[in-house]
Write a protein that holds these residues in place. Sequence first.
Motif, mmCIF file in Angstrom:
data_model
loop_
_atom_site.group_PDB
_atom_site.id
_atom_site.type_symbol
_atom_site.label_atom_id
_atom_site.label_comp_id
_atom_site.label_asym_id
_atom_site.label_seq_id
_atom_site.Cartn_x
_atom_site.Cartn_y
_atom_site.Cartn_z
ATOM 1 N N ASP A 1 0.824 -1.207 0.000
ATOM 2 C CA ASP A 1 0.000 0.000 0.000
ATOM 3 C C ASP A 1 0.859 1.258 0.000
ATOM 4 O O ASP A 1 0.503 2.262 -0.630
ATOM 5 C CB ASP A 1 -0.938 0.002 1.207
ATOM 6 N N ARG B 1 -7.384 -2.561 -5.073
ATOM 7 C CA ARG B 1 -7.593 -1.464 -4.116
ATOM 8 C C ARG B 1 -7.599 -0.084 -4.779
ATOM 9 O O ARG B 1 -8.209 0.844 -4.250
ATOM 10 C CB ARG B 1 -6.495 -1.483 -3.051
ATOM 11 N N TYR B 2 -6.932 0.058 -5.923
ATOM 12 C CA TYR B 2 -6.774 1.385 -6.518
ATOM 13 C C TYR B 2 -7.390 1.507 -7.913
ATOM 14 O O TYR B 2 -7.322 2.569 -8.520
ATOM 15 C CB TYR B 2 -5.286 1.776 -6.556
ATOM 16 N N ALA C 1 -2.776 -3.347 -6.327
ATOM 17 C CA ALA C 1 -3.025 -2.091 -7.029
ATOM 18 C C ALA C 1 -4.311 -2.141 -7.848
ATOM 19 O O ALA C 1 -5.087 -1.179 -7.873
ATOM 20 C CB ALA C 1 -1.836 -1.761 -7.932
ATOM 21 N N LEU D 1 -1.399 6.347 -7.228
ATOM 22 C CA LEU D 1 -2.295 5.597 -8.103
ATOM 23 C C LEU D 1 -3.740 6.064 -7.948
ATOM 24 O O LEU D 1 -4.218 6.318 -6.840
ATOM 25 C CB LEU D 1 -2.198 4.098 -7.811
ATOM 26 N N ARG D 2 -4.436 6.130 -9.078
ATOM 27 C CA ARG D 2 -5.852 6.502 -9.128
ATOM 28 C C ARG D 2 -6.565 5.606 -10.132
ATOM 29 O O ARG D 2 -5.920 5.067 -11.064
ATOM 30 C CB ARG D 2 -6.024 7.964 -9.539
ATOM 31 N N CYS E 1 1.859 1.926 -3.552
ATOM 32 C CA CYS E 1 0.740 2.487 -4.325
ATOM 33 C C CYS E 1 0.510 3.960 -3.995
ATOM 34 O O CYS E 1 0.238 4.774 -4.892
ATOM 35 C CB CYS E 1 -0.537 1.686 -4.073
ATOM 36 N N ARG E 2 0.626 4.315 -2.727
ATOM 37 C CA ARG E 2 0.422 5.707 -2.333
ATOM 38 C C ARG E 2 1.551 6.589 -2.857
ATOM 39 O O ARG E 2 1.314 7.714 -3.312
ATOM 40 C CB ARG E 2 0.307 5.836 -0.814
#
Length: 438
Positions: A201, A232-233, A229, A209-210, A204-205
């Motif tokens: 995580d 969750r994203y 990813a 990531l969006r 990813c932060r």
Amino acid sequence: MTTGTGNAARLAKALAIVLGTGEIPLRLRAWDGSEAGPEGAPVLEFRSRRALRRMLWSPGQLGLSRAYVSGDIDAPGDVFAAFTALSSAGKFAEPGPFRPVTVGELWTLLRTAVRLGALGPNPAPPPEEARVARKGRLHSRRRDSAAISHHYDVGNDFYALVLGPSMVYSCAVWPEEEDGRVPAGDRLAEGLDAAQEAKLDLVCRKLGLRPGMRVLDVGCGWGSLALHAAERYGVTVVGVTLSQEQAILARKRAADSGLTERIDIRVQDYRDVQDGPFDAISSIGMSEHVGRAEMPRYAATLFSLLRPGGRLLNHAISWNAGPTDPDPHSFIPRYVFPDGEMISLGEMSTALESAGFEILDAEALRRHYALTLRAWVSRLEEQWDQAVKLTSRGRARVWRVYMASSALGFENGLTGVNQVLVQRPGGDPPPLRRTQWL
């Protein structure tokens, strides 16, 4: 002071020569039951005369490695205590090529082998030793593929046993406990999956990531980051690996999670990826396989695959002991990572900046990797018989000494691990502060 009689006393003197020290902080036990060395010190067992013969033919780290992997030498009890003592002796743990023995020392070893009945032909190396070392040009696609296969294609079930359900083969991110201490003992293995999820995580932060973004995961392993990813994203992920076995399991995990449409796992060299640009790129535990000479090309290739404003997170082990040439006759290149090469954080940062990237952040995770490795060793030792059944006794011994000694390297600062976050200029500006991913 080293004390003892019989075969063990002679072995202690021979080992002191190999280690380049006057005394050894170990209790040696010979095949005849005799012992020598400090009382209460960690025990090193010479189970057969073949162990001494291996040291005679390869009087350095390679001879000791072969003896341990083959079972001619063993370290019963606390493996960390034994390897700490061994690494602290003489010049054994110094970087670069192992200290060569002198002609006089070699004659002493030879006389000891004669007295102990250990003289004979050079024993064959254990089958777990890599055979890729001299095949093809260094870091050619074929040779890199063979090196990766040696390390990763040893059985997905074996890796699952060691790594746990997370199937993440890189440094986890551990929380500090309320009293400021870090987890220890059984709590390490118990907390491994949560610590690995925290690392995924965090990556990813940091990448920002969006939903709808397209991500390249270089050296994707068994697909854990791709799964995290995508699920969750809300991104789509292209994961590349040179390991057939990793790709097979990563694809199955994506299918089992209903994410096949969003995760594309390929057996592909990163240098052959042609379908950029990507919005973000992760490279976790992969650049150690690239090599110092290829690092500029690595950085330039990833730069070309990233859209302007896109971020790259490079997570890599670093060598903190100063400039040194890798020793092809040491344990790691022969048994663990053929052709692998660690570089310093400074060299990595320079390569990324020279390729055109802007550095946003660098985070050191050295202590986190020591804890991760201790958790892996704990899992391996708790399920030792099953590990041997899944691979071989020699392979399990390779992983035991490699992970335990690596943990000690991170604890004493010989090696480090860093996440370097960079961005290709243009597009979205970088954040003003790091609060986006803290």
